[in-house]
Design an enzyme around this catalytic site. Sequence first.
Site, PDB file in Angstrom:
ATOM      1  N   ASP A 104      -1.949  -9.039  13.750  1.00 42.96           N
ATOM      2  CA  ASP A 104      -2.444  -9.065  12.368  1.00 42.96           C
ATOM      3  C   ASP A 104      -1.948 -10.309  11.644  1.00 42.96           C
ATOM      4  OD1 ASP A 104      -3.959  -8.101  10.300  1.00 42.96           O
ATOM      5  OD2 ASP A 104      -2.455  -6.681   9.586  1.00 42.96           O
ATOM      6  N   LYS A 164      12.956  -2.193   0.826  1.00 41.88           N
ATOM      7  CA  LYS A 164      11.602  -1.651   0.765  1.00 41.88           C
ATOM      8  C   LYS A 164      11.694  -0.128   0.752  1.00 41.88           C
ATOM      9  CE  LYS A 164       7.241  -2.342   3.232  1.00 41.88           C
ATOM     10  NZ  LYS A 164       6.639  -3.241   4.223  1.00 41.88           N
ATOM     11  N   LYS A 223       0.830  -1.202   0.000  1.00 39.73           N
ATOM     12  CA  LYS A 223       0.000   0.000   0.000  1.00 39.73           C
ATOM     13  C   LYS A 223       0.872   1.262   0.000  1.00 39.73           C
ATOM     14  CE  LYS A 223      -4.123   1.799   2.163  1.00 39.73           C
ATOM     15  NZ  LYS A 223      -4.706   2.074   3.465  1.00 39.73           N
ATOM     16  N   GLY A 244       4.527   1.219  -0.374  1.00 44.03           N
ATOM     17  CA  GLY A 244       5.880   1.180  -0.893  1.00 44.03           C
ATOM     18  C   GLY A 244       6.122   0.046  -1.850  1.00 44.03           C
ATOM     19  N   ARG A 245       7.299   0.103  -2.416  1.00 50.42           N
ATOM     20  CA  ARG A 245       7.714  -0.935  -3.336  1.00 50.42           C
ATOM     21  C   ARG A 245       8.906  -1.663  -2.757  1.00 50.42           C
ATOM     22  NH1 ARG A 245       6.292   2.093  -8.990  1.00 50.42           N
ATOM     23  NH2 ARG A 245       4.096   1.812  -8.619  1.00 50.42           N
TER      24      ARG A 245
HETATM   25  P1  AMP Z   1       4.673  -4.945   1.563  1.00 45.48           P
HETATM   26  O1  AMP Z   1       4.703  -3.508   1.216  1.00 45.48           O
HETATM   27  O2  AMP Z   1       5.529  -5.294   2.731  1.00 45.48           O
HETATM   28  O3  AMP Z   1       3.268  -5.479   1.683  1.00 45.48           O
HETATM   29  O4  AMP Z   1       5.335  -5.723   0.346  1.00 45.48           O
HETATM   30  C1  AMP Z   1       4.739  -5.745  -0.919  1.00 45.48           C
HETATM   31  C2  AMP Z   1       5.055  -7.055  -1.610  1.00 45.48           C
HETATM   32  O5  AMP Z   1       6.450  -7.154  -1.855  1.00 45.48           O
HETATM   33  C3  AMP Z   1       4.724  -8.286  -0.789  1.00 45.48           C
HETATM   34  O6  AMP Z   1       3.398  -8.642  -0.942  1.00 45.48           O
HETATM   35  C4  AMP Z   1       5.685  -9.318  -1.345  1.00 45.48           C
HETATM   36  O7  AMP Z   1       5.194  -9.890  -2.520  1.00 45.48           O
HETATM   37  C5  AMP Z   1       6.902  -8.491  -1.681  1.00 45.48           C
HETATM   38  N1  AMP Z   1       7.873  -8.491  -0.574  1.00 45.48           N
HETATM   39  C6  AMP Z   1       7.889  -7.671   0.497  1.00 45.48           C
HETATM   40  N2  AMP Z   1       8.906  -7.920   1.300  1.00 45.48           N
HETATM   41  C7  AMP Z   1       9.584  -8.943   0.728  1.00 45.48           C
HETATM   42  C8  AMP Z   1      10.757  -9.685   1.094  1.00 45.48           C
HETATM   43  N3  AMP Z   1      11.413  -9.381   2.198  1.00 45.48           N
HETATM   44  N4  AMP Z   1      11.166 -10.666   0.291  1.00 45.48           N
HETATM   45  C9  AMP Z   1      10.473 -10.962  -0.840  1.00 45.48           C
HETATM   46  N5  AMP Z   1       9.372 -10.313  -1.239  1.00 45.48           N
HETATM   47  C10 AMP Z   1       8.925  -9.315  -0.466  1.00 45.48           C
END
Ligand code: AMP
Length: 410
Positions: free
Chosen positions: A257, A163, A144, A146-147
């Site tokens: 959560d 992230k 939501k 970040g990438r």
């Molecule tokens: P988030 O903003 O933490 O929900 O991350 C967005 C998406 O990025 C997640 O739904 C995963 O598909 C991918 N992602 C986040 N963190 C990781 C990680 N540490 N390793 C691999 N994929 C990740």
Amino acid sequence: MNMQSLESRFENITVNDENEDQYAAPTYHKSKVLFSPVSTFTKAEVIKGSLSTAISLSSLTASAANNRLKLPLQKLPNTNAVKLASNTSTTTVTKVTLPSQAAQRPSDILHQRSSDPVISAQPPPPKQFHLGMFEIGKPLGKGKFGRVYLARERSTGFVCALKVLHKSELQAGKVEKQVRREIEIQSNLAHPNILRLYGHFHDSKRIFLILEFAGKGELYKHLRKEQKFPEWKAASYIAQMAAALKYLHKKHVIHRDIKPENILVGLHGEIKISDFGWSVHAPNNRRNTMCGTLDYLPPEMLKPGRDENYYSEKVDLWSLGVLTYEFLVGEAPFEDTPTMTQRRIARGEMTVPPFVSPEARDLIKRLLVLDPEKRIPLEEVQQHPWIIKHCVKGERAYQRSSGNKQRSSD
Ligand code: AMP
């Protein structure tokens, strides 16, 4: 390449497809410049990077040893380098959070009470992380706020996930506090089934979180693909969840959560709890804020505000019951319209389908108990006949499959 050019390249990347295979060729949309550094890593490289974690991290840790002052949790927003409201144009301001140190320190902040004295010793200068230290690889996903990108620390080759959170978006979404809490809590946790946060840094516009790379992505996607998990796999996941929750609760952290969307899967199929955005450090084990996701909400969190409705870490036990059910059935036990879901949760109204084994049904029923005090404790979950029955078999199957994969990737 200097950091500025890497930064400007980074700015121009947009995620094309989060659902692509973890090891597929990267698909970048670049508006101005080409992304020249090694933008994706081969599976062997990733495994090598992950396996070299201890070495790489110990070198990081050694260079930054003793450089971090632990502050009581509630002091962090004022002293931490993460200033979300910052409007300075400085490129990199950093503060290192090395979990290996965190795990070793007896004065771990998660053990500190608000009454503990503030540590006043002058710390040595912190190790500075900045974007130029990382080679940025393919996008891993988009949340939501970040990438997330695959990344590699240049000097050590250490593979991680970076992230990127935009401060303006966090402010607009009013989630600065949530992100601070996520950073404070997650950076002080070190457990094989909890996603590590190795450190963080920021510039004027963005915050960067250096995370453990979970090579097999979201558990949620695996569940949707398989529809439901076989009992041995569900039992193995629940055993890992129980171990991670036991660790969290010992540190007075309530996750609040727990759901498949917040669980990632490591390269070897092990699960990693992530997303500590809703978690709290509750030294007295009692909180009364309403949060979480409706399907997974425990009954005591449906009626906040009254003294008797204060809740404890036992909320995570309820969610573990919902998770067990969803793993085995493919949908959450109280799934309905929002009003009906709430009503059914409040009454504990659910039916376990007949294809679920009697042992699994027993565990679900012992977790989904309205009275939080009567829920089966985590130690007993770990010893439950369903876990004992499947975990040895599950372990063997897991070892067989990861052994085979290991050999085929060699
Ligand atoms: P988030 O903003 O933490 O929900 O991350 C967005 C998406 O990025 C997640 O739904 C995963 O598909 C991918 N992602 C986040 N963190 C990781 C990680 N540490 N390793 C691999 N994929 C990740």
